[in-house]
Design a protein around this motif. Structure first.
Motif, PDB file in Angstrom:
ATOM      1  N   THR A  25       0.835  -1.209   0.000  1.00 49.31           N
ATOM      2  CA  THR A  25       0.000   0.000   0.000  1.00 49.31           C
ATOM      3  C   THR A  25       0.868   1.256   0.000  1.00 49.31           C
ATOM      4  N   GLY A  26       1.909   1.223  -0.835  1.00 44.18           N
ATOM      5  CA  GLY A  26       2.749   2.402  -1.023  1.00 44.18           C
ATOM      6  C   GLY A  26       2.115   3.333  -2.030  1.00 44.18           C
ATOM      7  N   MET A  27       2.976   3.998  -2.804  1.00 42.74           N
ATOM      8  CA  MET A  27       2.483   5.042  -3.700  1.00 42.74           C
ATOM      9  C   MET A  27       1.423   4.533  -4.697  1.00 42.74           C
ATOM     10  N   ILE A  28       1.790   3.520  -5.463  1.00 40.38           N
ATOM     11  CA  ILE A  28       0.838   3.120  -6.506  1.00 40.38           C
ATOM     12  C   ILE A  28      -0.279   2.260  -5.927  1.00 40.38           C
ATOM     13  N   GLY A  29       0.002   1.533  -4.858  1.00 42.85           N
ATOM     14  CA  GLY A  29      -1.059   0.774  -4.203  1.00 42.85           C
ATOM     15  C   GLY A  29      -2.175   1.698  -3.734  1.00 42.85           C
ATOM     16  N   THR A  49      -2.650  -5.409   2.782  1.00 46.67           N
ATOM     17  CA  THR A  49      -1.525  -5.774   3.642  1.00 46.67           C
ATOM     18  C   THR A  49      -0.291  -5.032   3.169  1.00 46.67           C
ATOM     19  N   ASP A  50       0.629  -4.811   4.077  1.00 47.72           N
ATOM     20  CA  ASP A  50       1.884  -4.139   3.744  1.00 47.72           C
ATOM     21  C   ASP A  50       2.891  -4.544   4.817  1.00 47.72           C
ATOM     22  N   THR A  51       4.169  -4.527   4.461  1.00 48.73           N
ATOM     23  CA  THR A  51       5.181  -4.820   5.480  1.00 48.73           C
ATOM     24  C   THR A  51       5.143  -3.776   6.595  1.00 48.73           C
ATOM     25  N   ASP A  52       4.628  -2.614   6.288  1.00 45.35           N
ATOM     26  CA  ASP A  52       4.432  -1.576   7.312  1.00 45.35           C
ATOM     27  C   ASP A  52       2.942  -1.584   7.711  1.00 45.35           C
ATOM     28  N   ALA A  54       1.211   0.069   9.777  1.00 40.93           N
ATOM     29  CA  ALA A  54       0.585   1.390   9.905  1.00 40.93           C
ATOM     30  C   ALA A  54       0.165   1.913   8.539  1.00 40.93           C
ATOM     31  N   ARG A  55       1.005   1.656   7.532  1.00 40.95           N
ATOM     32  CA  ARG A  55       0.663   2.097   6.168  1.00 40.95           C
ATOM     33  C   ARG A  55      -0.562   1.334   5.663  1.00 40.95           C
ATOM     34  N   ALA A  56      -0.619   0.027   5.972  1.00 44.40           N
ATOM     35  CA  ALA A  56      -1.777  -0.763   5.556  1.00 44.40           C
ATOM     36  C   ALA A  56      -3.045  -0.261   6.247  1.00 44.40           C
ATOM     37  N   ILE A  86      -1.179  -6.855  -6.749  1.00 41.98           N
ATOM     38  CA  ILE A  86       0.162  -6.837  -6.143  1.00 41.98           C
ATOM     39  C   ILE A  86       0.864  -5.531  -6.471  1.00 41.98           C
ATOM     40  N   CYS A  87       1.107  -4.744  -5.444  1.00 41.92           N
ATOM     41  CA  CYS A  87       1.763  -3.440  -5.593  1.00 41.92           C
ATOM     42  C   CYS A  87       2.947  -3.320  -4.645  1.00 41.92           C
ATOM     43  N   SER A  88       3.512  -4.442  -4.250  1.00 46.14           N
ATOM     44  CA  SER A  88       4.728  -4.421  -3.429  1.00 46.14           C
ATOM     45  C   SER A  88       5.909  -4.165  -4.359  1.00 46.14           C
ATOM     46  N   CYS A 109      -0.556  -7.865 -11.313  1.00 44.76           N
ATOM     47  CA  CYS A 109       0.753  -7.588 -10.721  1.00 44.76           C
ATOM     48  C   CYS A 109       1.337  -6.350 -11.361  1.00 44.76           C
ATOM     49  N   GLU A 110       1.606  -5.342 -10.543  1.00 41.76           N
ATOM     50  CA  GLU A 110       2.287  -4.172 -11.089  1.00 41.76           C
ATOM     51  C   GLU A 110       3.609  -4.622 -11.702  1.00 41.76           C
ATOM     52  N   LYS A 111       4.077  -3.883 -12.695  1.00 40.92           N
ATOM     53  CA  LYS A 111       5.361  -4.249 -13.301  1.00 40.92           C
ATOM     54  C   LYS A 111       6.475  -4.018 -12.274  1.00 40.92           C
ATOM     55  N   PRO A 112       7.560  -4.802 -12.285  1.00 43.38           N
ATOM     56  CA  PRO A 112       7.803  -5.925 -13.175  1.00 43.38           C
ATOM     57  C   PRO A 112       7.079  -7.174 -12.677  1.00 43.38           C
ATOM     58  N   VAL A 137      -0.133  -8.233 -16.120  1.00 39.52           N
ATOM     59  CA  VAL A 137       0.995  -7.435 -15.620  1.00 39.52           C
ATOM     60  C   VAL A 137       0.759  -5.966 -15.994  1.00 39.52           C
ATOM     61  N   GLY A 138       1.163  -5.072 -15.103  1.00 38.06           N
ATOM     62  CA  GLY A 138       0.776  -3.654 -15.212  1.00 38.06           C
ATOM     63  C   GLY A 138       1.527  -2.815 -16.225  1.00 38.06           C
ATOM     64  N   TYR A 139       1.611  -3.269 -17.454  1.00 37.80           N
ATOM     65  CA  TYR A 139       2.158  -2.419 -18.513  1.00 37.80           C
ATOM     66  C   TYR A 139       1.000  -1.642 -19.133  1.00 37.80           C
ATOM     67  N   ALA A 293      -5.312   5.812 -18.825  1.00 36.85           N
ATOM     68  CA  ALA A 293      -4.851   4.464 -19.198  1.00 36.85           C
ATOM     69  C   ALA A 293      -4.948   3.515 -18.001  1.00 36.85           C
ATOM     70  N   TYR A 294      -4.566   3.999 -16.817  1.00 38.95           N
ATOM     71  CA  TYR A 294      -4.692   3.152 -15.614  1.00 38.95           C
ATOM     72  C   TYR A 294      -6.155   2.786 -15.371  1.00 38.95           C
ATOM     73  N   ASP A 295      -7.054   3.752 -15.546  1.00 36.39           N
ATOM     74  CA  ASP A 295      -8.479   3.458 -15.344  1.00 36.39           C
ATOM     75  C   ASP A 295      -8.941   2.383 -16.332  1.00 36.39           C
TER      76      ASP A 295
HETATM   77  P1  NAP Z   1       6.387   1.955  -2.801  1.00 29.49           P
HETATM   78  O1  NAP Z   1       5.819   3.306  -2.666  1.00 29.49           O
HETATM   79  O2  NAP Z   1       7.710   1.649  -2.214  1.00 29.49           O
HETATM   80  O3  NAP Z   1       5.310   0.925  -2.237  1.00 29.49           O
HETATM   81  C1  NAP Z   1       5.563  -0.451  -2.120  1.00 29.49           C
HETATM   82  C2  NAP Z   1       4.925  -0.887  -0.817  1.00 29.49           C
HETATM   83  O4  NAP Z   1       4.970  -2.313  -0.739  1.00 29.49           O
HETATM   84  C3  NAP Z   1       5.681  -0.355   0.406  1.00 29.49           C
HETATM   85  O5  NAP Z   1       4.749   0.090   1.369  1.00 29.49           O
HETATM   86  C4  NAP Z   1       6.456  -1.582   0.877  1.00 29.49           C
HETATM   87  O6  NAP Z   1       6.758  -1.538   2.243  1.00 29.49           O
HETATM   88  C5  NAP Z   1       5.464  -2.666   0.564  1.00 29.49           C
HETATM   89  N1  NAP Z   1       6.017  -4.000   0.482  1.00 29.49           N
HETATM   90  C6  NAP Z   1       7.237  -4.380   0.062  1.00 29.49           C
HETATM   91  N2  NAP Z   1       7.335  -5.712   0.130  1.00 29.49           N
HETATM   92  C7  NAP Z   1       6.163  -6.194   0.583  1.00 29.49           C
HETATM   93  C8  NAP Z   1       5.658  -7.484   0.867  1.00 29.49           C
HETATM   94  N3  NAP Z   1       6.413  -8.587   0.703  1.00 29.49           N
HETATM   95  N4  NAP Z   1       4.376  -7.587   1.343  1.00 29.49           N
HETATM   96  C9  NAP Z   1       3.635  -6.499   1.532  1.00 29.49           C
HETATM   97  N5  NAP Z   1       4.068  -5.241   1.279  1.00 29.49           N
HETATM   98  C10 NAP Z   1       5.314  -5.092   0.807  1.00 29.49           C
HETATM   99  O7  NAP Z   1       6.510   1.539  -4.345  1.00 29.49           O
HETATM  100  P2  NAP Z   1       5.545   1.961  -5.552  1.00 29.49           P
HETATM  101  O8  NAP Z   1       6.138   3.123  -6.233  1.00 29.49           O
HETATM  102  O9  NAP Z   1       4.147   2.005  -5.090  1.00 29.49           O
HETATM  103  O10 NAP Z   1       5.776   0.726  -6.535  1.00 29.49           O
HETATM  104  C11 NAP Z   1       5.226  -0.548  -6.261  1.00 29.49           C
HETATM  105  C12 NAP Z   1       5.297  -1.400  -7.529  1.00 29.49           C
HETATM  106  O11 NAP Z   1       4.550  -0.745  -8.554  1.00 29.49           O
HETATM  107  C13 NAP Z   1       6.712  -1.595  -8.070  1.00 29.49           C
HETATM  108  O12 NAP Z   1       6.843  -2.878  -8.603  1.00 29.49           O
HETATM  109  C14 NAP Z   1       6.801  -0.548  -9.189  1.00 29.49           C
HETATM  110  O13 NAP Z   1       7.689  -0.881 -10.226  1.00 29.49           O
HETATM  111  C15 NAP Z   1       5.371  -0.545  -9.693  1.00 29.49           C
HETATM  112  N6  NAP Z   1       4.987   0.725 -10.343  1.00 29.49           N
HETATM  113  C16 NAP Z   1       4.464   0.672 -11.589  1.00 29.49           C
HETATM  114  C17 NAP Z   1       4.123   1.831 -12.246  1.00 29.49           C
HETATM  115  C18 NAP Z   1       3.556   1.793 -13.630  1.00 29.49           C
HETATM  116  O14 NAP Z   1       3.698   2.742 -14.368  1.00 29.49           O
HETATM  117  N7  NAP Z   1       2.878   0.731 -14.026  1.00 29.49           N
HETATM  118  C19 NAP Z   1       4.310   3.064 -11.619  1.00 29.49           C
HETATM  119  C20 NAP Z   1       4.809   3.084 -10.312  1.00 29.49           C
HETATM  120  C21 NAP Z   1       5.145   1.895  -9.678  1.00 29.49           C
HETATM  121  P3  NAP Z   1       8.226  -1.029   2.675  1.00 29.49           P
HETATM  122  O15 NAP Z   1       8.332   0.406   2.278  1.00 29.49           O
HETATM  123  O16 NAP Z   1       8.224  -1.246   4.162  1.00 29.49           O
HETATM  124  O17 NAP Z   1       9.201  -1.892   1.949  1.00 29.49           O
END
Ligand code: NAP
Length: 350
Positions: A25-29, A49-52, A54-56, A86-88, A109-112, A137-139, A293-295
């Motif tokens: 549940t980071g940025m793209i999640g 769910t998230d490894t953090d 509080a973030r989840a 999957i957005c981890s 699954c978000e890329k990759p 996959v999220g291309y 495009a995401y929508d």
């Molecule tokens: P982010 O902000 O770092 O978020 C990822 C989240 O996942 C973090 O909260 C992280 O926790 C958590 N996490 C890591 N491993 C985990 C696990 N095993 N179980 C549960 N949670 C876990 O990253 P993001 O920018 O959102 O990117 C996430 C994915 O999306 C990446 O694969 C990225 O390449 C992809 N993405 C794709 C696009 C696109 O254009 N399609 C754009 C942006 C991102 P911690 O911080 O504690 O590790």
């Protein structure tokens, strides 16, 4: 003969909503939770769910009714999760995809797909044993209206056989010290590799990566870079990646074919003229440029997942892109032309 696990029960029988569990549940999640909760119909987020933790927990407050799970495994096993998003970060994707496949639950699954070819192949093997596609996959560029129009034009034959695809991927800026040389290929160029394969309907045979004079804004970062992809059928794709271009997020794409060319127009819908000049907005970042495009990508995933399947960019695409990315990184480090070797494509992805 059914060789895999039983199909998941499917959408909630009361609401008919696809119930989605979000891992990461980071940025793209968070952005996808907003999309699934406020923009699109037919689905809702029921678990996060998230490894953090509080973030989840914070993310769950944005999706009414969503429960926080202690682990990805618990979320995947939950009765009120029909499909898994999957957005981890990339290295964690395989460990989430495999149990989701084993549970017969559709996966976005978000890329990759994964960060090594070996991991991608383990995922492909699991999906092939299952006997049906469950992974998208999220291309997302394939869902952008302009890219779709470009693809339709190429496929129509109206400009003849495509010979070259010129792509440019320009970011306003990247975080200094966090964005590395290899990320220009593994995180950024992968989108251009995806659309090159898709538009030209071919696999990449060889890769070369050149680095011109550095952009001084990025200090020690190897930026920009220029990728040359030789396709198996003889067409070429050229890719500029510039990540400190300053003026905005600018995505260019042009097909040069036997009897014509076709290129992405400016994404800005308005041109203002005054004082002897004309001007239009350049998107600030990828979220602005590709929001529609995401929508569309998620609308397509929801429809397919509600039927218990998957469409769009496949695990095979994820694997092939990873192979080109690996070759590109080696090519950039060595200055050599690097061959891309793929396993035989399983019939599931024909
Ligand atoms: P982010 O902000 O770092 O978020 C990822 C989240 O996942 C973090 O909260 C992280 O926790 C958590 N996490 C890591 N491993 C985990 C696990 N095993 N179980 C549960 N949670 C876990 O990253 P993001 O920018 O959102 O990117 C996430 C994915 O999306 C990446 O694969 C990225 O390449 C992809 N993405 C794709 C696009 C696109 O254009 N399609 C754009 C942006 C991102 P911690 O911080 O504690 O590790």
């Amino acid at each position: 003969m059914n060789r895999g696990p039983a199909r998941n029960q499917g959408p909630d029988q009361m609401t008919q909503d696809l119930r989605i569990g979000v891992i990461g549940t980071g940025m793209i999640g968070q952005d996808h939770i907003r999309r699934l909760t406020h923009v699109l119909a037919g689905a809702r987020v029921t678990g996060v769910t998230d490894t953090d933790p509080a973030r989840a927990t914070a993310a769950a407050t944005k999706a009414p009714g969503a429960r926080v799970h202690a682990s990805a495994e618990a979320l995947i096993a939950a009765d009120d999760v029909d499909a898994v998003l999957i957005c981890s970060w990339g290295p964690a994707h395989e460990a989430a995809i495999l149990p989701a496949l084993a549970a017969g639950k559709p996966v976005f699954c978000e890329k990759p797909l994964a960060t090594t070819q070996e991991a991608c192949l383990r995922i492909i093997d699991a999906e092939v044993v299952l006997g049906r596609r469950l992974i998208q996959v999220g291309y997302m560029r394939r869902y952008d209206a302009a890219y779709r129009a470009l693809k339709a034009t190429v496929d129509s034959g109206s400009i003849g056989a495509p010979l070259m695809f010129h792509s440019a991927h320009r970011n306003a800026s990247v975080p200094e010290g966090l964005y590395t040389d290899d990320m220009a290929i593994a995180d950024t160029m992968v989108h251009d590799i995806d659309v090159a394969r898709w538009l030209l309907d071919d696999e990449v045979a060889r890769v070369r990566v050149l680095a011109p004079k550095r952009n001084s804004v990025g200090k020690d970062l190897r930026d920009p870079i220029f990728g040359l992809l030789e396709m198996r059928g003889g067409a070429l794709a050229t890719v500029e990646v510039s990540v400190n271009i300053g003026y905005g997020y600018d995505i260019r794409g042009e097909i040069s074919a036997e009897q014509g060319t076709a290129e992405l127009a400016e994404s800005n819908p308005l041109v203002v003229k005054g004082n002897g000049q004309f001007a239009g907005r350049v998107p600030a970042d990828w979220r602005e440029r590709f929001i529609a495009a995401y929508d569309a990508e998620f609308a397509s995933w929801i429809a397919a997942a509600r039927d218990g399947g998957a469409t769009g960019p496949s695990a095979w695409d994820g694997y092939a892109i990873q192979a080109v990315s690996d070759a590109g990184i080696e090519a950039a480090r060595t200055g050599e032309t690097v061959a891309v070797t793929l396993v035989e494509k399983p019939a599931l992805y024909a």
